[in-house]
Write an enzyme that holds these catalytic residues in place. Structure first.
Site, PDB file in Angstrom:
ATOM      1  N   GLU A 119       0.774  -1.359   0.011  1.00 61.44           N
ATOM      2  CA  GLU A 119       0.005   0.076  -0.090  1.00 61.44           C
ATOM      3  C   GLU A 119       0.946   1.351  -0.047  1.00 61.44           C
ATOM      4  O   GLU A 119       0.511   2.412   0.611  1.00 61.44           O
ATOM      5  CB  GLU A 119      -0.891   0.142   1.091  1.00 61.44           C
ATOM      6  CG  GLU A 119      -1.923  -1.236   0.887  1.00 61.44           C
ATOM      7  CD  GLU A 119      -3.235  -1.176   1.525  1.00 61.44           C
ATOM      8  OE1 GLU A 119      -3.770  -0.086   1.808  1.00 61.44           O
ATOM      9  OE2 GLU A 119      -3.806  -2.223   1.987  1.00 61.44           O
TER      10      GLU A 119
HETATM   11  N1  CAA Z   1      -6.069  11.887  -3.189  1.00 58.32           N
HETATM   12  C1  CAA Z   1      -6.674  12.273  -4.385  1.00 58.32           C
HETATM   13  N2  CAA Z   1      -5.639  12.629  -5.459  1.00 58.32           N
HETATM   14  C2  CAA Z   1      -4.632  12.474  -5.494  1.00 58.32           C
HETATM   15  C3  CAA Z   1      -4.198  12.015  -4.187  1.00 58.32           C
HETATM   16  C4  CAA Z   1      -4.715  11.477  -2.998  1.00 58.32           C
HETATM   17  N3  CAA Z   1      -4.225  11.215  -2.025  1.00 58.32           N
HETATM   18  N4  CAA Z   1      -2.660  11.919  -4.544  1.00 58.32           N
HETATM   19  C5  CAA Z   1      -2.508  12.210  -5.672  1.00 58.32           C
HETATM   20  N5  CAA Z   1      -3.452  12.602  -6.209  1.00 58.32           N
HETATM   21  C6  CAA Z   1      -3.814  13.221  -7.576  1.00 58.32           C
HETATM   22  C7  CAA Z   1      -3.085  14.579  -7.451  1.00 58.32           C
HETATM   23  O1  CAA Z   1      -3.702  15.716  -7.242  1.00 58.32           O
HETATM   24  C8  CAA Z   1      -2.640  14.719  -9.100  1.00 58.32           C
HETATM   25  O2  CAA Z   1      -4.201  15.180  -9.717  1.00 58.32           O
HETATM   26  P1  CAA Z   1      -3.917  16.467 -10.916  1.00 58.32           P
HETATM   27  O3  CAA Z   1      -3.146  15.739 -12.099  1.00 58.32           O
HETATM   28  O4  CAA Z   1      -5.398  16.610 -11.200  1.00 58.32           O
HETATM   29  O5  CAA Z   1      -3.253  17.442 -10.160  1.00 58.32           O
HETATM   30  C9  CAA Z   1      -2.779  13.154  -9.732  1.00 58.32           C
HETATM   31  O6  CAA Z   1      -3.281  12.386  -8.627  1.00 58.32           O
HETATM   32  C10 CAA Z   1      -1.307  12.798  -9.806  1.00 58.32           C
HETATM   33  O7  CAA Z   1      -0.591  13.109  -8.591  1.00 58.32           O
HETATM   34  P2  CAA Z   1       1.002  13.119  -8.401  1.00 58.32           P
HETATM   35  O8  CAA Z   1       1.619  13.726  -9.396  1.00 58.32           O
HETATM   36  O9  CAA Z   1       1.417  13.204  -7.037  1.00 58.32           O
HETATM   37  O10 CAA Z   1       1.209  11.331  -8.760  1.00 58.32           O
HETATM   38  P3  CAA Z   1       2.483  10.422  -9.101  1.00 58.32           P
HETATM   39  O11 CAA Z   1       2.444   9.896 -10.361  1.00 58.32           O
HETATM   40  O12 CAA Z   1       3.741  11.399  -8.885  1.00 58.32           O
HETATM   41  O13 CAA Z   1       2.347   9.488  -7.825  1.00 58.32           O
HETATM   42  C11 CAA Z   1       2.801   8.576  -5.827  1.00 58.32           C
HETATM   43  C12 CAA Z   1       2.395   9.732  -6.481  1.00 58.32           C
HETATM   44  C13 CAA Z   1       2.563   8.859  -4.326  1.00 58.32           C
HETATM   45  C14 CAA Z   1       3.908   8.071  -5.968  1.00 58.32           C
HETATM   46  C15 CAA Z   1       1.721   7.368  -6.022  1.00 58.32           C
HETATM   47  O14 CAA Z   1       1.752   6.670  -7.354  1.00 58.32           O
HETATM   48  C16 CAA Z   1       1.644   6.335  -5.197  1.00 58.32           C
HETATM   49  O15 CAA Z   1       0.953   6.428  -4.045  1.00 58.32           O
HETATM   50  N6  CAA Z   1       2.330   5.085  -5.368  1.00 58.32           N
HETATM   51  C17 CAA Z   1       2.261   4.024  -4.521  1.00 58.32           C
HETATM   52  C18 CAA Z   1       1.326   2.839  -4.994  1.00 58.32           C
HETATM   53  C19 CAA Z   1       0.798   2.175  -4.050  1.00 58.32           C
HETATM   54  O16 CAA Z   1       0.415   2.616  -2.903  1.00 58.32           O
HETATM   55  N7  CAA Z   1       0.343   0.952  -4.328  1.00 58.32           N
HETATM   56  C20 CAA Z   1      -0.332   0.268  -3.494  1.00 58.32           C
HETATM   57  C21 CAA Z   1      -1.091  -0.993  -4.278  1.00 58.32           C
HETATM   58  S1  CAA Z   1      -2.467  -1.785  -3.308  1.00 58.32           S
HETATM   59  C22 CAA Z   1      -1.864  -2.902  -2.147  1.00 58.32           C
HETATM   60  O17 CAA Z   1      -0.627  -2.872  -1.884  1.00 58.32           O
HETATM   61  C23 CAA Z   1      -2.647  -3.593  -1.600  1.00 58.32           C
HETATM   62  C24 CAA Z   1      -2.056  -4.763  -1.022  1.00 58.32           C
HETATM   63  O18 CAA Z   1      -1.669  -5.662  -1.373  1.00 58.32           O
HETATM   64  C25 CAA Z   1      -2.117  -4.876   0.667  1.00 58.32           C
END
Ligand code: CAA
Length: 379
Positions: free
Chosen positions: A363
């Site tokens: 996550e």
């Molecule tokens: N809520 C709503 N919108 C959001 C947000 C949030 N928390 N975070 C980002 N956004 C939106 C931004 O506002 C932006 O929108 P606009 O283009 O309209 O401005 C858009 O999303 C892109 O945002 P970023 O440029 O910040 O995105 P990024 O590509 O740089 O990614 C990151 C940022 C934090 C690295 C993200 O990719 C991330 O969280 N990566 C990790 C993925 C992850 O957690 N995977 C888990 C998979 S599920 C799992 O693990 C389950 C399991 O097995 C237990």
């Protein structure tokens, strides 16, 4: 800030603690060794109202608050981190996305059976080339009449081998980057969805984690979740809630390990006295207790932020990072406190240490949490 639990929250803790101690603790070691998911116990959690705990009674939920649900994840994870994450992925991720972004019809159709545990839910975001960079989705969804046709592959998907209902992310318009990602509700029964490799893992061994293969999978257009192109935001917002679930799981694992170690230290004698009477060991226990209390405040704060309708991306990231680092610190130290007994399977500490590790990874790795936290600081 008031951290005193309400009467209802205390009742949740007491009920889940009894259930976890009586019905999950006795089977946790075997489930870890065989890798078999304790489906009977999980279904019972559904009937008890735990899976639908934070959702409206309109959809068969229990109408509870998010902190109550996190307390339930914590109690389950004290004895079995595997069941803790299976529960959290269904309730926070699959059902969280449906509850926040589903239409009334979608909620009635899907959330109702997920709340009772009749159906199992999963969340398909990660792909072989889209892990930390979740925006790099290669699964595609192409409109074909009143359906979308999905092609691609998801990996490391918790609950997927057991799931009936999936929330799946796919590119509907590659040229638009994150704004070309769309979410869909996919049923196991739809043609073209199958489960690939099931992972053999270091920890959380009885949780079922596998690949999802989508080959011309036909999904009715009405099963789009939210609007076209809004999938990335849906994934991120849902993960904010999921991270509090993982934080609750990590907190539970740490507490479970400490409780086991306290029991051991009262029994175990060396050099003619119980080992807790050695100040070096007692001080280490005190340090662990303090780390757990720090984590608890972060986890409960994030859950309360979500309850109260406040922004919670940052507090969820802090909770997940602090609690998972705490779980790894505490379980590693507890194994050391038990010496050779910590390393063998007669005691649950080695399992807890293996289970703790993944909480720093999934996550969003803790490095991702630092991106979220520092991003908020400098926005
Ligand atoms: N809520 C709503 N919108 C959001 C947000 C949030 N928390 N975070 C980002 N956004 C939106 C931004 O506002 C932006 O929108 P606009 O283009 O309209 O401005 C858009 O999303 C892109 O945002 P970023 O440029 O910040 O995105 P990024 O590509 O740089 O990614 C990151 C940022 C934090 C690295 C993200 O990719 C991330 O969280 N990566 C990790 C993925 C992850 O957690 N995977 C888990 C998979 S599920 C799992 O693990 C389950 C399991 O097995 C237990």
């Amino acid at each position: 800030m008031n951290f005193e639990l309400s009467k209802e929250q205390k009742l949740v803790v007491q009920t889940v603690r009894e259930f976890a101690q009586n019905e999950i603790k006795p089977i946790a070691a075997e489930a870890d060794q065989t890798g078999v998911f304790p489906i009977e116990q999980y279904k019972k959690m559904g009937k008890m109202g735990l899976i639908g705990l934070p959702y409206s009674t309109e959809y068969n939920g229990a109408g509870g608050d998010y902190l109550s649900y996190i307390l339930a994840v914590e109690e389950i994870s004290k004895v079995d981190g595997s069941l803790g994450i299976s529960y959290s992925v269904q309730t926070s991720l699959c059902m969280g996305a449906l509850n926040m972004f589903g239409t009334e019809e979608q909620k009635k159709k899907y959330l109702s059976d997920l709340c009772t545990g009749k159906k199992i839910g999963s969340f398909g975001l990660t792909e072989p080339n889209a892990g930390t960079d979740a925006s790099g989705q290669q699964t595609v969804a192409v409109k074909d009449g009143d359906h979308y046709v999905l092609n691609g592959q998801k990996c490391f998907i918790t609950n997927s081998p057991l799931a009936d209902t999936f929330v799946i992310f796919a590119m509907t318009d590659r040229s638009k980057g994150t704004k070309g990602i769309t979410a869909f509700i996919v049923e196991k029964a739809f043609p073209g969805i199958s489960i690939g490799k099931i992972e053999d893992k270091m920890g959380i061994r009885s949780s079922q984690v596998g690949e999802i293969i989508l080959e011309d999978c036909r999904v009715p257009a009405e099963n789009m979740l939210g609007k076209e192109g809004k999938g990335f935001g849906i994934a991120m917002k849902t993960l904010d809630g999921g991270r509090i679930g993982v934080a609750g799981q990590a907190l539970g694992i740490a507490e479970g390990a400490l409780e086991e170690t306290i029991d051991y230290m009262k029994e175990r004698k060396q050099f003619g006295k119980q080992i807790y009477k050695f100040q070096y060991l007692a001080f280490r226990m005190a340090e662990m207790k303090a780390r757990i209390e720090q984590a608890r405040y972060c986890v409960y704060k994030a859950a309360m932020d979500k309850n109260d309708g406040k922004p919670y991306s940052e507090s969820a990231a802090i909770a997940k990072m602090v609690a998972s680092d705490c779980a790894m610190y505490v379980t590693t130290n507890c194994v050391q406190m038990l010496g050779g007994y910590g390393f063998i399977k007669d005691y649950p500490l080695e399992r807890m240490m293996r289970d703790a590790k993944i909480t720093q990874i999934y996550e969003g790795t803790n490095e991702v949490q630092k991106m979220v936290i520092s991003g908020a600081m400098f926005r």
